[in-house]
Design a protein around this motif. Structure first.
Motif, mmCIF file in Angstrom:
data_model
loop_
_atom_site.group_PDB
_atom_site.id
_atom_site.type_symbol
_atom_site.label_atom_id
_atom_site.label_comp_id
_atom_site.label_asym_id
_atom_site.label_seq_id
_atom_site.Cartn_x
_atom_site.Cartn_y
_atom_site.Cartn_z
ATOM 1 N N TYR A 280 -2.827 -6.222 5.283
ATOM 2 C CA TYR A 280 -2.769 -6.108 3.824
ATOM 3 C C TYR A 280 -3.252 -7.405 3.158
ATOM 4 O O TYR A 280 -3.671 -7.382 2.005
ATOM 5 C CB TYR A 280 -1.360 -5.694 3.386
ATOM 6 C CG TYR A 280 -1.060 -4.223 3.693
ATOM 7 C CD1 TYR A 280 -2.081 -3.328 3.990
ATOM 8 C CD2 TYR A 280 0.234 -3.731 3.669
ATOM 9 C CE1 TYR A 280 -1.831 -1.990 4.260
ATOM 10 C CE2 TYR A 280 0.505 -2.389 3.933
ATOM 11 C CZ TYR A 280 -0.543 -1.525 4.229
ATOM 12 O OH TYR A 280 -0.281 -0.191 4.475
ATOM 13 N N THR B 22 4.119 8.366 9.032
ATOM 14 C CA THR B 22 3.403 7.298 8.329
ATOM 15 C C THR B 22 2.316 6.721 9.221
ATOM 16 O O THR B 22 1.212 6.412 8.766
ATOM 17 C CB THR B 22 4.403 6.195 7.894
ATOM 18 O OG1 THR B 22 5.308 6.788 6.968
ATOM 19 C CG2 THR B 22 3.695 5.021 7.240
ATOM 20 N N GLY C 38 6.642 1.033 -0.729
ATOM 21 C CA GLY C 38 6.445 -0.088 0.192
ATOM 22 C C GLY C 38 6.374 0.559 1.565
ATOM 23 O O GLY C 38 5.664 1.542 1.778
ATOM 24 N N PHE C 39 7.160 0.045 2.497
ATOM 25 C CA PHE C 39 7.299 0.727 3.792
ATOM 26 C C PHE C 39 8.765 1.109 4.005
ATOM 27 O O PHE C 39 9.266 1.089 5.124
ATOM 28 C CB PHE C 39 6.788 -0.161 4.926
ATOM 29 C CG PHE C 39 5.339 0.052 5.283
ATOM 30 C CD1 PHE C 39 4.808 1.332 5.457
ATOM 31 C CD2 PHE C 39 4.494 -1.038 5.484
ATOM 32 C CE1 PHE C 39 3.477 1.523 5.807
ATOM 33 C CE2 PHE C 39 3.154 -0.858 5.842
ATOM 34 C CZ PHE C 39 2.646 0.427 5.998
ATOM 35 N N LEU D 111 4.051 -5.911 -1.605
ATOM 36 C CA LEU D 111 5.202 -5.168 -1.087
ATOM 37 C C LEU D 111 5.445 -5.363 0.396
ATOM 38 O O LEU D 111 6.582 -5.441 0.844
ATOM 39 C CB LEU D 111 4.968 -3.665 -1.285
ATOM 40 C CG LEU D 111 5.141 -3.086 -2.668
ATOM 41 C CD1 LEU D 111 4.523 -1.692 -2.709
ATOM 42 C CD2 LEU D 111 6.616 -3.020 -3.021
ATOM 43 N N SER E 50 -4.914 3.670 -0.297
ATOM 44 C CA SER E 50 -6.152 4.141 -0.934
ATOM 45 C C SER E 50 -5.942 4.369 -2.430
ATOM 46 O O SER E 50 -6.865 4.205 -3.223
ATOM 47 C CB SER E 50 -6.608 5.478 -0.357
ATOM 48 O OG SER E 50 -6.358 5.540 1.004
ATOM 49 N N THR E 51 -4.742 4.772 -2.800
ATOM 50 C CA THR E 51 -4.497 5.187 -4.188
ATOM 51 C C THR E 51 -4.797 4.089 -5.214
ATOM 52 O O THR E 51 -5.421 4.385 -6.237
ATOM 53 C CB THR E 51 -3.045 5.690 -4.340
ATOM 54 O OG1 THR E 51 -2.772 6.593 -3.253
ATOM 55 C CG2 THR E 51 -2.838 6.400 -5.652
ATOM 56 N N PRO E 52 -4.372 2.846 -4.991
ATOM 57 C CA PRO E 52 -4.612 1.844 -6.042
ATOM 58 C C PRO E 52 -6.042 1.293 -6.106
ATOM 59 O O PRO E 52 -6.349 0.495 -6.997
ATOM 60 C CB PRO E 52 -3.616 0.725 -5.721
ATOM 61 C CG PRO E 52 -3.314 0.871 -4.284
ATOM 62 C CD PRO E 52 -3.505 2.311 -3.928
ATOM 63 N N GLY F 101 2.688 2.753 -4.724
ATOM 64 C CA GLY F 101 2.138 4.038 -4.346
ATOM 65 C C GLY F 101 3.318 4.845 -3.815
ATOM 66 O O GLY F 101 4.480 4.443 -3.966
ATOM 67 N N ILE F 102 3.032 5.950 -3.175
ATOM 68 C CA ILE F 102 4.118 6.720 -2.551
ATOM 69 C C ILE F 102 3.573 7.346 -1.271
ATOM 70 O O ILE F 102 2.430 7.830 -1.244
ATOM 71 C CB ILE F 102 4.679 7.784 -3.523
ATOM 72 C CG1 ILE F 102 5.922 8.501 -2.943
ATOM 73 C CG2 ILE F 102 3.619 8.807 -3.925
ATOM 74 C CD1 ILE F 102 6.671 9.361 -3.963
ATOM 75 N N LYS G 59 0.621 14.518 -2.183
ATOM 76 C CA LYS G 59 1.753 13.723 -2.676
ATOM 77 C C LYS G 59 2.702 14.554 -3.541
ATOM 78 O O LYS G 59 3.721 14.057 -4.009
ATOM 79 C CB LYS G 59 1.234 12.520 -3.486
ATOM 80 C CG LYS G 59 0.317 11.569 -2.726
ATOM 81 C CD LYS G 59 1.065 10.833 -1.630
ATOM 82 C CE LYS G 59 0.168 9.982 -0.751
ATOM 83 N NZ LYS G 59 -0.366 8.803 -1.390
ATOM 84 N N ARG H 252 -6.146 6.696 10.024
ATOM 85 C CA ARG H 252 -7.565 6.667 9.627
ATOM 86 C C ARG H 252 -8.084 5.237 9.441
ATOM 87 O O ARG H 252 -9.267 4.983 9.598
ATOM 88 C CB ARG H 252 -7.776 7.495 8.358
ATOM 89 C CG ARG H 252 -7.101 6.966 7.111
ATOM 90 C CD ARG H 252 -7.167 8.000 5.985
ATOM 91 N NE ARG H 252 -6.791 7.477 4.676
ATOM 92 C CZ ARG H 252 -5.543 7.338 4.253
ATOM 93 N NH1 ARG H 252 -4.540 7.641 5.045
ATOM 94 N NH2 ARG H 252 -5.286 6.872 3.035
ATOM 95 N N PHE H 253 -7.192 4.322 9.093
ATOM 96 C CA PHE H 253 -7.638 2.938 8.890
ATOM 97 C C PHE H 253 -7.778 2.189 10.212
ATOM 98 O O PHE H 253 -8.524 1.227 10.319
ATOM 99 C CB PHE H 253 -6.642 2.176 8.006
ATOM 100 C CG PHE H 253 -6.447 2.786 6.650
ATOM 101 C CD1 PHE H 253 -7.498 2.818 5.728
ATOM 102 C CD2 PHE H 253 -5.232 3.348 6.289
ATOM 103 C CE1 PHE H 253 -7.329 3.385 4.470
ATOM 104 C CE2 PHE H 253 -5.054 3.917 5.034
ATOM 105 C CZ PHE H 253 -6.109 3.940 4.126
#
Ligand code: GLP
Length: 259
Positions: A76, A157, A136-137, A62, A38-40, A128-129, A198, A163-164
């Motif tokens: 992705y 994780t 990444g993962f 990633l 979501s962040t980017p 992201g983090i 975060k 939620r997705f």
């Protein structure tokens, strides 16, 4: 490391977007490393609005979930098409995202690594983090020297990403991800983190010890890592005043282009 703290999530994403805009304008054939989550999203929206020329840009993502195809709505592949690629003039042949349905995933990971090398390496990598510090993962305990490979997600994780998928049970357990070593090979890294969920991960990454237990802390070993944060994500950092002072007193040759 450069720590840039902005008042809110939108401003932090805008700051990160400026690094990408500058690279795309100055280096039309740049190789970009891209991230999901979501962040980017506001960053990608901004890049789309800028109507940049992506025709010679190459991208490597990633990571990808193992076992789902490019047409799965939570893949992705789908995320990147929806949020960036279909809105810009990128050559679809220049897009590289790990294939979640690769017949031989291990071999595919090796090919992905070789693809990055053949393209000349990644000029600018977006990260992201995760709330546990993953990049990444690469989950906690990932080797700091790791290359693209298959990983097993932590329950945390899977819960974060439930939620997705409409439930944690539906989140795949396995993924393909660039390794931490792969990420550290990028010429420059911009990590974008927003929100107080975060803050612990960011504090550990920036001010904690370099440790496989906070994979983002490996960026302390990178010569050009930039953290673009909002004040919530920066709220557990001890040296905020110093980071702000450094940013306000940047020498002109280090400053980003104005928009
Ligand atoms: C996933 C992605 C990461 C991303 C993380 C955080 O795990 N693989 O690349 O950084 O989610 O996502 P969000 O930005 O939604 O918090």
């Amino acid at each position: 490391m450069e720590i840039i703290i902005q008042p809110d999530a939108r401003a932090a994403a805008s700051m990160a977007a400026r690094f990408f805009t500058q690279t795309i304008r100055r280096q039309p054939s740049a190789v970009l490393g891209l991230a999901t989550g979501s962040t980017p999203l506001p960053l990608y929206r901004e890049l789309v609005q800028k109507r940049l020329d992506w025709s010679s840009i190459t991208t490597f993502n990633l990571d990808e979930y193992l076992g789902i195809g490019a047409d799965h709505p939570q893949s992705y592949h789908c995320f990147m098409q929806e949020n960036l690629f279909r809105h810009v003039n990128i050559d679809q042949g220049n897009i590289h995202i790990p294939d979640g349905l690769a017949e031989n995933p291990e071999e595919h990971c090796g090919q992905f690594e070789r693809g990055i090398q053949t393209a000349g390496g990644i000029d600018l990598q977006l990260l992201g983090i995760g709330s546990d510090g993953h990049i990444g993962f690469n989950e906690p305990s990932s080797s700091l020297a790791s290359r693209t490979r298959i990983k097993t997600l932590t329950e945390r994780t899977r819960l974060d990403n439930a939620r997705f998928f409409g439930g944690a049970g539906l989140v795949p357990r396995h993924v393909i991800t660039m390794g931490i070593g792969t990420i550290l090979d990028s010429r420059k890294v911009v990590l974008l983190a927003t929100g107080d969920h975060k803050a612990d991960a960011v504090a550990g990454a920036v001010e904690g010890p370099v440790s496989a237990m906070n994979p983002a802390s490996a960026l302390q070993l990178h010569p050009h890592a930039v953290f673009c944060l909002d004040s919530a994500a920066a709220s557990k950092l001890a040296r905020v005043d110093y980071y702000n002072w450094v940013f306000q007193n940047k020498p002109s040759w280090q400053r980003l282009d104005e928009d």
